[in-house]
Scaffold this motif. Structure first.
Motif, PDB file in Angstrom:
ATOM      1  N   GLN A  85     -83.392  46.423  10.040  1.00 35.02           N
ATOM      2  CA  GLN A  85     -83.005  46.912  11.335  1.00 35.02           C
ATOM      3  C   GLN A  85     -82.540  48.312  11.388  1.00 35.02           C
ATOM      4  O   GLN A  85     -81.534  48.615  11.308  1.00 35.02           O
ATOM      5  N   PRO A  86     -83.535  49.303  10.763  1.00 30.86           N
ATOM      6  CA  PRO A  86     -83.293  50.532  10.369  1.00 30.86           C
ATOM      7  C   PRO A  86     -82.811  51.388  11.651  1.00 30.86           C
ATOM      8  O   PRO A  86     -82.421  52.745  11.438  1.00 30.86           O
ATOM      9  N   GLN A  87     -83.203  50.863  12.763  1.00 31.79           N
ATOM     10  CA  GLN A  87     -82.986  51.834  13.861  1.00 31.79           C
ATOM     11  C   GLN A  87     -81.661  52.330  14.283  1.00 31.79           C
ATOM     12  O   GLN A  87     -81.278  53.208  14.843  1.00 31.79           O
ATOM     13  N   HIS A  88     -80.508  51.429  13.619  1.00 29.87           N
ATOM     14  CA  HIS A  88     -79.110  51.728  14.081  1.00 29.87           C
ATOM     15  C   HIS A  88     -78.415  52.527  13.280  1.00 29.87           C
ATOM     16  O   HIS A  88     -78.947  52.791  11.997  1.00 29.87           O
ATOM     17  N   HIS A  89     -77.389  53.396  13.597  1.00 29.79           N
ATOM     18  CA  HIS A  89     -76.688  54.063  12.708  1.00 29.79           C
ATOM     19  C   HIS A  89     -75.471  52.884  12.275  1.00 29.79           C
ATOM     20  O   HIS A  89     -74.638  52.459  13.208  1.00 29.79           O
TER      21      HIS A  89
END
Ligand SMILES: NC(=O)c1ccc[n+]([C@@H]2O[C@H](COP(=O)([O-])OP(=O)(O)OC[C@H]3O[C@@H](n4cnc5c(N)ncnc54)[C@H](OP(=O)(O)O)[C@@H]3O)[C@@H](O)[C@H]2O)c1
Length: 249
Positions: free
Chosen positions: A145-149
């Motif tokens: 889930q690389p979309q999050h910061h």
């Protein structure tokens, strides 16, 4: 001759080590070796895995261990399973020093997930600013889930991280609600991911999340086979005394 093995790496194990040393009971404290500078202990320390349940059974035999106290973290399930199996096979008494799981209070917005995989799956969706308070071990899973910061809080300075977007805070705790609230505000956190570790040292982030009205993705504890569980150092000392250990010098 009595010689305890304390499986450690937790605040509870440290408190037990202190009490056991004060009682003059012979014991060894075991660390997995996950952190760079583990806390010094008032007992002899060994570091590193035993080599599975069989390796642990061999260690117990080789070192003439008489009692095992599993004071590892509630999420150290492999170590705990190995301790159960090795004590069953060697016939040694085993007690677990545990801490009750956290339970939601009024105002908490917890979504329960059964494990790390469940937390990763629950994070699918639009990008958010996430306080990922799960330690270093499972960060690779969240690369899905690389979309999050992500905001990470780690015990040691990490090497290369598998998450493209993250800030890292290096700190050992214990933490206060006020500090964690300020941290979350500073980083505009929208969601907290936490293991249900229990205890007081890591609870501050949940109190801070409640104060800020933030949702928490709560990873429930792994389920372990039945074992003798105790919840305080005093209970462990009582258990040792009842098992014939001579306390107090
Ligand atoms: N999991 C967490 O969230 C967490 C949080 C805070 C502290 N800790 C502490 O960190 C350590 C590792 O946790 P984990 O979740 O990685 O454990 P785990 O997944 O249950 O253990 C994996 C393997 O690490 C070795 N190991 C674990 N704890 C050990 C100990 N106290 N002494 C010697 N070997 C140990 C064992 O290797 P072999 O099979 O080779 O014996 C075990 O099979 C534990 O001491 C735990 O108390 C864990």
């Amino acid at each position: 001759m009595t010689h305890l093995l304390i499986l450690g790496g937790t605040t509870e194990a440290n408190a037990l080590a202190k009490a056991v040393a004060e009682q003059g009971v012979s014991a060894t404290y075991s660390y997995a070796g996950r952190v760079d500078n583990p806390r010094p202990q008032p007992l002899p320390v060994r570091v590193g895995g035993f080599g599975g349940a069989q390796g642990l059974a061999q260690y117990l035999w080789d070192h003439a261990i008489t009692h095992v106290i599993d004071a590892t973290h509630p999420f150290a399930a492999q170590m705990s399973r190995n301790a159960i199996a090795a004590c069953r096979d060697t016939g040694l008494p085993l007690a677990a020093l545990t801490r009750p799981a956290w339970t939601a209070q009024d105002g908490d917005r917890w979504q329960h997930v059964p494990d790390i995989g469940g937390a990763v799956a629950a994070l699918s969706g639009l990008a958010q600013r996430v306080f990922l308070a799960v330690g270093r071990m499972h960060l690779e899973d969240f690369a899905a889930q690389p979309q999050h910061h992500y905001l990470l809080r780690l015990v040691d300075e990490p090497g290369e991280l598998p998450l493209p977007n993250c800030d890292v805070v290096v700190s050992r705790g214990p933490f206060t609600e006020a500090d964690d609230r300020a941290l979350m505000q500073r980083h505009d956190i929208e969601l907290v991911v936490s293991k249900n570790a229990g205890g007081s040292g890591a609870r501050a982030k949940l109190d801070a999340a409640r104060a800020l009205g933030l949702p928490v993705l709560m990873i429930d504890r792994p389920i372990l086979p039945q074992r003798h569980e105790l919840t305080s150092v005093t209970q462990v000392l009582d258990w040792l005394a009842h098992s014939g250990v001579n306390l107090g010098v």
